[in-house]
Design an enzyme around this catalytic site. Structure first.
Site, PDB file in Angstrom:
ATOM      1  N   CYS A 130       0.852  -1.198   0.000  1.00 53.53           N
ATOM      2  CA  CYS A 130       0.000   0.000   0.000  1.00 53.53           C
ATOM      3  C   CYS A 130       0.887   1.247   0.000  1.00 53.53           C
ATOM      4  CB  CYS A 130      -0.938  -0.002   1.210  1.00 53.53           C
ATOM      5  SG  CYS A 130      -2.148   1.334   1.164  1.00 53.53           S
ATOM      6  N   THR A 384     -26.207   2.090  11.171  1.00 58.13           N
ATOM      7  CA  THR A 384     -27.300   1.829  10.222  1.00 58.13           C
ATOM      8  C   THR A 384     -28.128   3.088  10.024  1.00 58.13           C
ATOM      9  OG1 THR A 384     -29.219   0.426   9.722  1.00 58.13           O
ATOM     10  CG2 THR A 384     -28.874   1.024  12.038  1.00 58.13           C
ATOM     11  N   TYR A 385     -28.673   3.192   8.838  1.00 60.27           N
ATOM     12  CA  TYR A 385     -29.600   4.285   8.527  1.00 60.27           C
ATOM     13  C   TYR A 385     -30.971   3.697   8.207  1.00 60.27           C
ATOM     14  CZ  TYR A 385     -25.062   6.542   7.988  1.00 60.27           C
ATOM     15  OH  TYR A 385     -23.779   7.007   8.215  1.00 60.27           O
ATOM     16  N   ASN A 386     -31.104   2.372   8.480  1.00 56.65           N
ATOM     17  CA  ASN A 386     -32.347   1.633   8.203  1.00 56.65           C
ATOM     18  C   ASN A 386     -32.791   1.773   6.752  1.00 56.65           C
ATOM     19  OD1 ASN A 386     -32.914   2.725  11.408  1.00 56.65           O
ATOM     20  ND2 ASN A 386     -32.987   0.531  10.944  1.00 56.65           N
ATOM     21  N   THR A 387     -31.802   1.753   5.861  1.00 57.86           N
ATOM     22  CA  THR A 387     -32.109   1.826   4.426  1.00 57.86           C
ATOM     23  C   THR A 387     -31.341   0.744   3.686  1.00 57.86           C
ATOM     24  OG1 THR A 387     -30.312   3.403   4.023  1.00 57.86           O
ATOM     25  CG2 THR A 387     -32.488   4.322   4.487  1.00 57.86           C
ATOM     26  N   THR A 396     -31.320  -3.876   8.936  1.00 56.42           N
ATOM     27  CA  THR A 396     -30.182  -4.480   8.221  1.00 56.42           C
ATOM     28  C   THR A 396     -29.258  -5.278   9.146  1.00 56.42           C
ATOM     29  OG1 THR A 396     -28.841  -2.472   8.513  1.00 56.42           O
ATOM     30  CG2 THR A 396     -30.192  -2.623   6.504  1.00 56.42           C
ATOM     31  N   GLU A 461     -23.259   3.112   0.809  1.00 58.40           N
ATOM     32  CA  GLU A 461     -23.497   1.791   1.391  1.00 58.40           C
ATOM     33  C   GLU A 461     -22.307   0.864   1.157  1.00 58.40           C
ATOM     34  OE1 GLU A 461     -28.280   1.165   1.203  1.00 58.40           O
ATOM     35  OE2 GLU A 461     -27.302   1.533  -0.721  1.00 58.40           O
TER      36      GLU A 461
END
Length: 490
Positions: A130, A384-387, A396, A461
Site C-alpha cells: 500500500c 445503520t440508517y435503516n435503508t 439491516t 453503502e
C-alpha cells in the site's frame, strides 16, 4: 493621453499582442499566462477515489455540517485532510471515532516513541504494497525526527524493529499461526527486547494499518496531488485544459463520467431479492433452531468454502522495491497458504473474545486504547440508517452480522450462537470474491470487483461495507495476537 498613445504605438511597433502572453480559460474566464515551459503539477486521479465519483464525495461535506466540522478539526490537528477521511466522510459518526483512535495511537502519550509508531505503520502498510499509506507515514516519520537511513530498508532499522517483522508477516496473512513462542521471542530478546506495553502498542498499530490498507484498496483511494503518484507534469490531453482544473480535479475525468451516466444496471430487483431472503431467514429462525452439531457442521462447511473463493482475476502482483524494502519475505501471503490445502484451525469466541478478554488486556497495558477500539468496533458493526438502496425502514442487522461473521469465519473464528447457513443466503459469489480479496489480498482489488457486487446500492453503502470489512479484519487479527500474549502471560 499622450503617454498612453505613445505606449500603444510602442507595443504595435514591436508587433506585440496581449494574446501572445495571456489566454482566457473558456470554463472560468480566468486570464492566465501561456505555457512557457513552467512545470505545473496536474492530478493523476479524478478525486479521492478511483471507484466513487468525486461529486458524490464532495457533496457530503457540503450538506452535512457535522462532517464539515470533523474535516476542519482533522485539518487543524494534522495540517492536512487526506483522501481516506474524505471517503469516510459518508459516515461522519464512524469517521469521528476513527480519527480519535488514530490520533491517540500516533500522537498521544504511549509506550512507543513517535518515530517508532510511524515506522511500524510503514512496515504494516508495506505488507500489502500500500504505497499510499507508506508514503504518508514516510513523510510523518521524517517530520518527527526519524532517521532517513531506516527508510533504505528494514535491515537499516534497529534490531528491535527488525524482530517485529515476523509478527507483522504472520498477523497480516495467517494470524492463526501466531503462538506464545513468537511473543516470548520478542519479550526476551535481551538488549533488543520489547516490554509488554510496547508490544501491545505495536500490535494495535500493525492491525490498524493492515486493515486500513484493506480500506484504501477496497475504496480505490488515490494519492493527493502533492504525494508521490498523485500528480504528473505531462501536459493534459485536452486542449482547453486550464490551471484552475488542478484545484477542481477536472480535465480528464469527464469522458468516464459521461460513460457512467449512460450505463444501465444489469441487475433488476437485486435489493428486493435480498430483502425477501432476509425475511424468510427471520421466519425460519422463529420457527426452528438448528442443533449445536448442525451449527458446527455449517461453520466448518462455510470455512472450507471460503478458502476456495478466488481472491482475484489477475495474476499475482510482484511488490515494487520501493515498498518491499520495508518488510521481509515478500512471497509470504494468504494465497500460497490456501493453494497447499492447509486448513485454518477453529477459534471459538466463547473461549476467547474481544469483549471478555482482549478489551481488558489492551486497556490494562495501554490505558484508554481498549475503550477507543471498542467504540470503533461497535460503531462500524451497529451503524445503520435503516435503508437498503432506495428502500427505507429496513432492519439491516442480519446482513451486517452475516458480513462480519463471514470475515471472521475466513480467519477460523466461530460464534457458537450463529447459523452460518445464513451467509450463503445473503452474500452472493461476486460479493464473497470482493470480501475475500479486500481482506486477504487487498492490493489485488479492482474497480470491476467493486462494481460487480450490490449494483443497485449507493456508494455510501459500499463504503459502509468497507468499514465493516476493515474493522472485522482488525478485530480478527487482534484476537489472535492478544490470545497469544495472554497465553504467554499465564
Amino acid at each position: 493621453m499622450k503617454h498612453a498613445t505613445a505606449a500603444t504605438e510602442t507595443i504595435e511597433s514591436n508587433s506585440f499582442k496581449v494574446t501572445d502572453v495571456f489566454k482566457i480559460c473558456t470554463q472560468c474566464e480566468r486570464i492566465s499566462k501561456k505555457d512557457f515551459g513552467v512545470r505545473i503539477p496536474r492530478p493523476l486521479g479524478n478525486g479521492p477515489s478511483r471507484f466513487i465519483p468525486e461529486k458524490e464525495i464532495l457533496q457530503v461535506s457540503k450538506v452535512d455540517p457535522r462532517t464539515q466540522s470533523i474535516f476542519e478539526d482533522a485539518f487543524a490537528a494534522l495540517g492536512r485532510l487526506d483522501n481516506i477521511s474524505l471517503v469516510m466522510g459518508f459516515h461522519p459518526q464512524y469517521l469521528e471515532s476513527f480519527l480519535r483512535t488514530q490520533h491517540y495511537l500516533l500522537q498521544m502519550d504511549g509506550p512507543l516513541s513517535l518515530h517508532y509508531r510511524h515506522y511500524i505503520g510503514i512496515m504494516a502498510a508495506a505488507r500489502h504494497q500500500c504505497s499510499y499509506l507508506v508514503n504518508l507515514h514516510v513523510n510523518d516519520f521524517l517530520q518527527v525526527g526519524g532517521d532517513s537511513k531506516w527508510l533504505n530498508g528494514l535491515d537499516g532499522a534497529p534490531q528491535k524493529l527488525q524482530a517485529l517483522g515476523e509478527l507483522n508477516k504472520i498477523l497480516a496473512h495467517r494470524p492463526w499461526l501466531l503462538t506464545k513462542a513468537h511473543i516470548e521471542h520478542l519479550l526476551k530478546a535481551e538488549e533488543h527486547s520489547w516490554s509488554l506495553a510496547e508490544l501491545i502498542h505495536a500490535v494495535v498499530l500493525l492491525t490498524h494499518y493492515h486493515s486500513l490498507a484493506s480500506f484504501t484498496f477496497g475504496c480505490g483511494i488515490t494519492p493527493e496531488i502533492h504525494s508521490d503518484g498523485g500528480h504528473t507534469f505531462r501536459p493534459p490531453s485536452l486542449s482547453q485544459y486550464c490551471v484552475c482544473d488542478i484545484a477542481n480535479g477536472n480535465g480528464h475525468g469527464h469522458l468516464e463520467e459521461r460513460r457512467g451516466n449512460h450505463q444501465v444496471s444489469e441487475v433488476s430487483g437485486e435489493v428486493e431479492v435480498l430483502m425477501e431472503r432476509m425475511k424468510q431467514l427471520q421466519e425460519c429462525r422463529d420457527e426452528e433452531e438448528a442443533s449445536q452439531e448442525e451449527m458446527a457442521t455449517r461453520f466448518e462447511r462455510e470455512k472450507t468454502e471460503s478458502m476456495l473463493v478466488a481472491t482475484a482475476e489477475d495474476e499475482e502482483c510482484v511488490p515494487s522495491r520501493d515498498v518491499s524494502r520495508h518488510f521481509e519475505d515478500p512471497s509470504y501471503g494468504y494465497k500460497d497458504f490456501s493453494r497447499r490445502g492447509e486448513h485454518v484451525p477453529t477459534f471459538r469466541v466463547q473461549d476467547y473474545s474481544w469483549e471478555d478478554h482482549g478489551y481488558s488486556l489492551v486497556n490494562r497495558l495501554y490505558p484508554d486504547v481498549g475503550q477507543l477500539l471498542d467504540e470503533k468496533f461497535q460503531m462500524a458493526y451497529n451503524l445503520t440508517y435503516n435503508t437498503m438502496a432506495m428502500h427505507k425502514d429496513v432492519d439491516t442487522s442480519m446482513l451486517r452480522r452475516a458480513i462480519w461473521n463471514y470475515i471472521h469465519c475466513m480467519f477460523g473464528i466461530r460464534y457458537d450462537d450463529y447459523d452460518y447457513g445464513e451467509i450463503n443466503q445473503l452474500l452472493d459469489r461476486s460479493f464473497k470474491v470482493y470480501i475475500k480479496t479486500m481482506v486477504c489480498s487487498p492490493e489485488k482489488t479492482t474497480k470491476r470487483m467493486y462494481e460487480s457486487f450490490w449494483k443497485q446500492f449507493q456508494h455510501s453503502e459500499k463504503v459502509h461495507v468497507n468499514l465493516l470489512l476493515m474493522e472485522a479484519r482488525m478485530q480478527a487479527e487482534l484476537l489472535y495476537a492478544l490470545r497469544a500474549i495472554t497465553r504467554y502471560m499465564t
